[in-house]
Each structure stands twice: as C-alpha cells, then as structure tokens.
Design a protein around this motif. Structure first.
Motif, PDB file in Angstrom:
ATOM      1  N   LEU A  35       1.086   6.939  12.265  1.00 40.63           N
ATOM      2  CA  LEU A  35       0.966   5.526  11.899  1.00 40.63           C
ATOM      3  C   LEU A  35       2.036   5.189  10.879  1.00 40.63           C
ATOM      4  O   LEU A  35       2.647   6.064  10.265  1.00 40.63           O
ATOM      5  N   VAL A  36       2.221   3.879  10.675  1.00 41.15           N
ATOM      6  CA  VAL A  36       3.197   3.403   9.700  1.00 41.15           C
ATOM      7  C   VAL A  36       2.564   2.235   8.972  1.00 41.15           C
ATOM      8  O   VAL A  36       1.818   1.437   9.534  1.00 41.15           O
ATOM      9  N   ILE A  37       2.824   2.176   7.674  1.00 43.16           N
ATOM     10  CA  ILE A  37       2.388   1.048   6.853  1.00 43.16           C
ATOM     11  C   ILE A  37       3.574   0.121   6.699  1.00 43.16           C
ATOM     12  O   ILE A  37       4.543   0.458   5.981  1.00 43.16           O
ATOM     13  N   PRO A  38       3.607  -1.029   7.373  1.00 41.14           N
ATOM     14  CA  PRO A  38       4.777  -1.904   7.320  1.00 41.14           C
ATOM     15  C   PRO A  38       5.012  -2.415   5.905  1.00 41.14           C
ATOM     16  O   PRO A  38       4.071  -2.556   5.114  1.00 41.14           O
ATOM     17  N   PRO A  39       6.259  -2.723   5.561  1.00 37.17           N
ATOM     18  CA  PRO A  39       6.533  -3.270   4.219  1.00 37.17           C
ATOM     19  C   PRO A  39       5.952  -4.667   4.088  1.00 37.17           C
ATOM     20  O   PRO A  39       5.747  -5.385   5.059  1.00 37.17           O
ATOM     21  N   VAL A  40       5.677  -5.052   2.842  1.00 37.07           N
ATOM     22  CA  VAL A  40       5.113  -6.373   2.578  1.00 37.07           C
ATOM     23  C   VAL A  40       6.175  -7.424   2.772  1.00 37.07           C
ATOM     24  O   VAL A  40       7.301  -7.313   2.283  1.00 37.07           O
ATOM     25  N   THR A  41       5.829  -8.468   3.530  1.00 32.98           N
ATOM     26  CA  THR A  41       6.767  -9.569   3.800  1.00 32.98           C
ATOM     27  C   THR A  41       6.399 -10.826   3.034  1.00 32.98           C
ATOM     28  O   THR A  41       7.079 -11.831   3.124  1.00 32.98           O
ATOM     29  N   GLY A  42       5.316 -10.816   2.294  1.00 31.67           N
ATOM     30  CA  GLY A  42       4.886 -11.977   1.525  1.00 31.67           C
ATOM     31  C   GLY A  42       3.653 -11.612   0.747  1.00 31.67           C
ATOM     32  O   GLY A  42       3.199 -10.475   0.770  1.00 31.67           O
ATOM     33  N   ASN A  53      -3.616   2.767  -4.257  1.00 29.03           N
ATOM     34  CA  ASN A  53      -4.187   1.524  -4.767  1.00 29.03           C
ATOM     35  C   ASN A  53      -5.675   1.690  -5.050  1.00 29.03           C
ATOM     36  O   ASN A  53      -6.399   2.304  -4.271  1.00 29.03           O
ATOM     37  N   VAL A  54      -6.104   1.126  -6.169  1.00 25.96           N
ATOM     38  CA  VAL A  54      -7.518   1.133  -6.551  1.00 25.96           C
ATOM     39  C   VAL A  54      -7.980  -0.315  -6.679  1.00 25.96           C
ATOM     40  O   VAL A  54      -7.357  -1.114  -7.382  1.00 25.96           O
ATOM     41  N   PHE A  55      -9.052  -0.659  -5.994  1.00 27.35           N
ATOM     42  CA  PHE A  55      -9.554  -2.032  -5.977  1.00 27.35           C
ATOM     43  C   PHE A  55     -10.917  -2.094  -6.649  1.00 27.35           C
ATOM     44  O   PHE A  55     -11.836  -1.349  -6.294  1.00 27.35           O
ATOM     45  N   THR A  56     -11.038  -2.973  -7.633  1.00 27.75           N
ATOM     46  CA  THR A  56     -12.318  -3.197  -8.313  1.00 27.75           C
ATOM     47  C   THR A  56     -12.703  -4.662  -8.325  1.00 27.75           C
ATOM     48  O   THR A  56     -13.770  -5.006  -8.837  1.00 27.75           O
ATOM     49  N   SER A  57     -11.843  -5.525  -7.774  1.00 30.59           N
ATOM     50  CA  SER A  57     -12.137  -6.959  -7.720  1.00 30.59           C
ATOM     51  C   SER A  57     -11.076  -7.619  -6.853  1.00 30.59           C
ATOM     52  O   SER A  57     -10.102  -6.989  -6.436  1.00 30.59           O
ATOM     53  N   GLY A  58     -11.258  -8.916  -6.589  1.00 34.42           N
ATOM     54  CA  GLY A  58     -10.230  -9.706  -5.927  1.00 34.42           C
ATOM     55  C   GLY A  58     -10.209  -9.570  -4.415  1.00 34.42           C
ATOM     56  O   GLY A  58     -11.060  -8.924  -3.791  1.00 34.42           O
ATOM     57  N   LYS A  59      -9.165 -10.192  -3.827  1.00 34.63           N
ATOM     58  CA  LYS A  59      -8.957 -10.190  -2.385  1.00 34.63           C
ATOM     59  C   LYS A  59      -7.628  -9.516  -2.078  1.00 34.63           C
ATOM     60  O   LYS A  59      -6.624  -9.799  -2.746  1.00 34.63           O
ATOM     61  N   HIS A  60      -7.619  -8.638  -1.076  1.00 37.91           N
ATOM     62  CA  HIS A  60      -6.428  -7.837  -0.772  1.00 37.91           C
ATOM     63  C   HIS A  60      -6.306  -7.671   0.741  1.00 37.91           C
ATOM     64  O   HIS A  60      -7.308  -7.507   1.446  1.00 37.91           O
ATOM     65  N   TYR A  61      -5.040  -7.692   1.208  1.00 42.03           N
ATOM     66  CA  TYR A  61      -4.791  -7.589   2.651  1.00 42.03           C
ATOM     67  C   TYR A  61      -3.598  -6.675   2.878  1.00 42.03           C
ATOM     68  O   TYR A  61      -2.598  -6.726   2.150  1.00 42.03           O
ATOM     69  N   TRP A  62      -3.696  -5.800   3.876  1.00 42.14           N
ATOM     70  CA  TRP A  62      -2.565  -4.961   4.280  1.00 42.14           C
ATOM     71  C   TRP A  62      -2.675  -4.679   5.771  1.00 42.14           C
ATOM     72  O   TRP A  62      -3.712  -4.897   6.388  1.00 42.14           O
ATOM     73  N   ILE A 109       0.846  -1.192   0.000  1.00 43.98           N
ATOM     74  CA  ILE A 109       0.000   0.000   0.000  1.00 43.98           C
ATOM     75  C   ILE A 109       0.882   1.243   0.000  1.00 43.98           C
ATOM     76  O   ILE A 109       1.812   1.347   0.802  1.00 43.98           O
ATOM     77  N   SER A 110       0.591   2.165  -0.903  1.00 42.63           N
ATOM     78  CA  SER A 110       1.295   3.447  -0.930  1.00 42.63           C
ATOM     79  C   SER A 110       0.262   4.565  -0.836  1.00 42.63           C
ATOM     80  O   SER A 110      -0.889   4.418  -1.245  1.00 42.63           O
ATOM     81  N   VAL A 111       0.682   5.690  -0.291  1.00 41.19           N
ATOM     82  CA  VAL A 111      -0.226   6.805   0.007  1.00 41.19           C
ATOM     83  C   VAL A 111      -0.230   7.807  -1.139  1.00 41.19           C
ATOM     84  O   VAL A 111       0.823   8.159  -1.679  1.00 41.19           O
ATOM     85  N   ALA A 112      -1.414   8.251  -1.511  1.00 40.61           N
ATOM     86  CA  ALA A 112      -1.560   9.324  -2.510  1.00 40.61           C
ATOM     87  C   ALA A 112      -1.491  10.657  -1.778  1.00 40.61           C
ATOM     88  O   ALA A 112      -2.507  11.179  -1.310  1.00 40.61           O
ATOM     89  N   GLU A 113      -0.295  11.220  -1.656  1.00 41.52           N
ATOM     90  CA  GLU A 113      -0.105  12.430  -0.858  1.00 41.52           C
ATOM     91  C   GLU A 113      -0.846  13.631  -1.430  1.00 41.52           C
ATOM     92  O   GLU A 113      -1.134  14.589  -0.700  1.00 41.52           O
ATOM     93  N   ASP A 114      -1.189  13.562  -2.734  1.00 42.48           N
ATOM     94  CA  ASP A 114      -1.916  14.700  -3.306  1.00 42.48           C
ATOM     95  C   ASP A 114      -3.375  14.733  -2.859  1.00 42.48           C
ATOM     96  O   ASP A 114      -4.100  15.680  -3.169  1.00 42.48           O
TER      97      ASP A 114
END
Length: 470
Positions: free
Chosen positions: A461-468, A343-352, A278-283
């Motif tokens: 807050l902090v968004i931890p890096p993806v480990t898998g 990130n834009v989600f229109t389908s599927g399964k997602h976890y963060w 997950i990355s932040v849209a700072e704008d």
C-alpha cells in the motif's frame, strides 16, 4: 524675579487671576476674599485651606495689603518692559527664546548667548511662522482629503462587506437547495429500489409458497397411496410417480443488495479540509513489513528471518528497507503483519487516504495503542480497540466480531479515505475516488487513537501525500 514667576506669585490659586482684595489664612496661604467666601461653612465655623487643608475660621483672615499693592503695581506695569530690570525689551535671546533687555544681555546668564534685535527677530520669526502656517494648512488640507477618502473607502468597504454577506447567503442558499434536491433525488431512487425489491420479494415468496403447497399435496397423495389397499395402490401409480419426479424446487436464491449508493456531492472537497499527513511508526512494525519512500510505501515482503541474502539483495535493488530496529522497551507487532502510524489523535476531525497497489487484501483504520499483542486475524475488531475495514479492489467488509459478507464495489476500490470525528465518536470510510460511503463505526472513544495498517501476504500500500487540508 522673572515676569512669569512674578505673575504666578500674584495669581489666586482658586480663580487663577490676579488677586482681588487678597487675604492671608492662618496657614500662610493667600486667596481672594471673594474666592474664600465660597468655601465658608453656612454656620460661619472653621473651613479647610484649599491648598493644605489646614482649618481656619473666617475671623482669622487678615488683609494682605503688601500683596495687594504689588499686584496692582504689576497689573499697571507697561508692556514690553523687563520683569527683572524694568528696561525695554530690545533684544531677543536665541538660546532661551525670550525677549531681554540690554542689562540682561550683560548678565552672566546671557553672556554667551546669541542675540538679535527684537524687530529683526520679529520679522524673521513672523516669516517662519507664516510659512509654517501655510505648510500646516496644506498638510491639514491633505489630511482632510485623506480623511474624506478614508471615510469614502470605509463606506465602500461596508457596502462591499454587506454585498459579500448577501452573496454568501445567496450562494449557500443555492447550495442548500441543491443538496436538498440531491437528497430527495437519492431518497426517491432508494424508495424506487425498495419498492422494486419488495415486489420481487413478494413474487419470490408467492412462488416458494406455491412450490411448498404443491410438494405438501404430493406428499399427502403419496402417503395415502402407500397406505391404501392393493387394488387402490395399483390404480395408476405411475401417474403419481411421474408427477412427483417432475416436481422440482426450481428456485434460485438471490442475496439482496442495496444498489443505490450513498454518493454526496462535494463530499471529497469537504473531507480534504481535514486532511492530515500520516507517517508510519516503523518501530511498531512486524518484521515481515518493509518500507520505502520515507515510510509512505509499505509491503508485506520476505520475512527478515528467512533467506537473508536474497532479502538483502531484493531490498537493495527495489529500494525497500526492513523496519527500524528498536530496543526491547518499545512494543512492536510480533504475530500479525501490522504497523501503527506516528500520529496520535485525542480530539478533532482528521482525514487521510490509503491506496492499494495490487489486488491483495489490506486493512486500514484506527486503533488504540495497546493492541500489539493480538495474534489472530479474527481478533481485529472494535472489541479489542481496532476500527478498520479490510478491502481489496474487488471487495470490502468491516472488521467486526460477527462475520459479514464482503461487498463488491462498483467501480473497483483502489483508494480508501478514512475520516475520524473523535468528538462524535465516528470513524467513517469512503471511496476516495468518487466519495461513496462504505462504512461507519460509532462508539465513544476514551483513549488515544493512532492510524492502523494490516497487510496480507505480499500485499502493498501507499499513503499518498497531502494535497490540501491541515
């Protein structure tokens, strides 16, 4: 004419043998009479030529005696003679790879070709062919050995694949049995807690009933006493007053909580399979938010419009930066300290996952893209397109239209996992440390969704890096 060409001219196109009793058709093609009989019509009418398909009748066939004589002469010709000069084949042409006669050697066709006596060429090529035969035989043995090995490997692989399938089934059967046992164990714990709570509620209800009954009795006695005559009222009124004074509502109200938590074994590992970066849209960020570490860290810091010098120095020394400046055409939050994910989600399964760095409140979840205009914290709910929970290490509650009492987690809640199942219409939240389920929103998503973040004053807050995962 070369011997090969002559042989082709004297061969029947049907049986591919030397002509036997050759006959000519009206179209000029020649065939064996016996071969043509197979093509005749039963009524003796016209039939097509086997080569050009031009019709001819059996009566029009004419014997080709010249072709018969030439065929017979060629058939009786001694072997080893040149088909052109009828001379013995004594030489071998290396260039054309053919036996030739002495006359052919002097012809312009073979004048510059390399020649060798037939006997020498025979011995040379015989040795080479025998050597090649031995080499090919060895290669055949090697290929057959490889084929046997390949068949053996294929058989072993099939056995291994079969055993692996059996192993998978056996291990997953164990896992299913284990999960069934765990499910039953948790349900038993929940049932036990339910029975204990019901018993406690029954006791509390009985106690309240007793208190209410006693109070009603005293009220009735006081009413009757106060409405009696002078002599009746003065018959030991102190006793009634003492009993009324000592009748207290000695009852402490207890908010009932479900203590058995939904903790599914291996849930964290399963959720990791769907983890996304997950990355932040700072704008899209409110001006109070500041960022560092490529947007993975964010904080509700000093407003950019106040004390600019202090804010600039603080940002320089701490490594934080204000949100990116953007044009007026890009929407950003103007009223609440919120920001969207890229990130834009229109389908599927997602976890963060999201980590709370202090004891202040933050909100995380998903939202529709057109919610930048909200101007009050109470508006953050599924009604406006926000599905999130507000949490701190000491408590959490889902953001809904109706007020909900915060839940106090045990142990402290420092990291939350967000799981979006777009197809199922579910957004679930978990304690990312031990996998305990916190809350699930269920609805039908019909638009694009993006990660949503809200920070209370000075929260970070902090968004931890993806480990898998993905």
């Amino acid at each position: 004419m070369e011997s090969k060409d002559l042989q082709e001219e004297l061969t029947c196109p049907i049986c591919l043998e030397y002509f036997e009793d050759p006959v000519s058709m009206e179209c000029g093609h020649n065939f064996c009479r016996s071969c043509l009989r197979r093509s005749w019509a039963p009524d003796g009418g016209a039939f097509p030529c086997p080569e050009c398909r031009q019709p001819s009748s059996p009566a029009s066939l004419r014997p080709n005696r010249a072709l018969a004589r030439l065929t017979e002469r060629t058939r009786r010709r001694p072997s080893g003679l040149c088909g052109r000069h009828w001379e013995p084949l004594r030489l071998f042409c290396e260039d054309d790879q053919l036996p030739v006669c002495l006359v052919c050697r002097e012809s312009q066709e073979h004048q510059d070709h390399s020649m060798a006596p037939v006997d020498e060429a025979f011995e040379s090529y015989l040795d080479k062919l025998l050597e090649t035969q031995c080499s090919l035989t060895e290669k055949l043995k090697t290929a057959m050995c490889l084929q046997d090995t390949e068949r053996k490997n294929a058989t072993e692989w099939k056995d291994k694949m079969k055993n692996q399938k059996l192993r998978f089934r056996a291990e997953f059967t164990k896992l299913h049995n284990f999960l069934d046992e765990e499910e039953q164990l948790f349900l038993q714990r929940l049932s036990k807690e339910e029975e204990e709570t019901k018993k406690k509620r029954t006791e509390n209800t009985l106690r309240l009933h007793q208190i209410i009954t006693s109070l009603k009795t005293l009220i009735l006695e006081v009413k009757e006493k106060s409405q009696g005559s002078t002599l009746e009222l003065l018959q030991n009124p102190k006793d009634l007053l003492t009993r009324s004074k000592n009748q207290d509502v000695n009852y402490s109200l207890e908010v009932l909580e479900v203590k058995t938590l939904c903790r599914i074994p291996m849930l964290k590992e399963m959720l990791k399979r769907f983890q996304v970066a997950i990355s932040v849209a700072e704008d899209t960020a409110h001006s109070q938010l500041v960022f560092s570490q490529e947007g993975r860290y964010m904080k509700n810091g000093v407003p950019a419009s106040s004390r600019p010098l202090l804010s600039t120095a603080w940002s320089y020394f701490t490594g934080w930066r204000p949100p990116q400046q953007t044009t007026d055409s890009v929407k950003r939050f103007q009223h609440l300290p919120c920001v969207l994910g890229k990130n834009v989600f229109t389908s599927g399964k997602h976890y963060w996952e999201v980590e709370n760095r202090d004891s202040l409140e933050i909100a995380v979840g998903v939202c529709q893209e057109d919610i930048m205009g909200i101007d009050d914290n109470s508006e953050m709910s599924p009604r406006v397109g926000i599905w999130a929970i507000c949490w701190s290490p000491t408590s959490y509650c889902p953001l809904t239209d109706s007020p909900i009492s915060p839940t106090k987690p045990e142990p402290a809640l420092h990291r939350v996992g967000v799981f979006l199942d777009y197809g199922a219409g579910d957004i679930s939240f978990y304690n990312a440390v031990d996998g305990v389920h916190l809350h699930t929103f269920s609805c039908s998503f019909v638009s694009r969704l993006r990660p949503f973040f809200w920070l209370s004053s000075l929260a970070s807050l902090v968004i931890p890096p993806v480990t898998g995962g993905k």
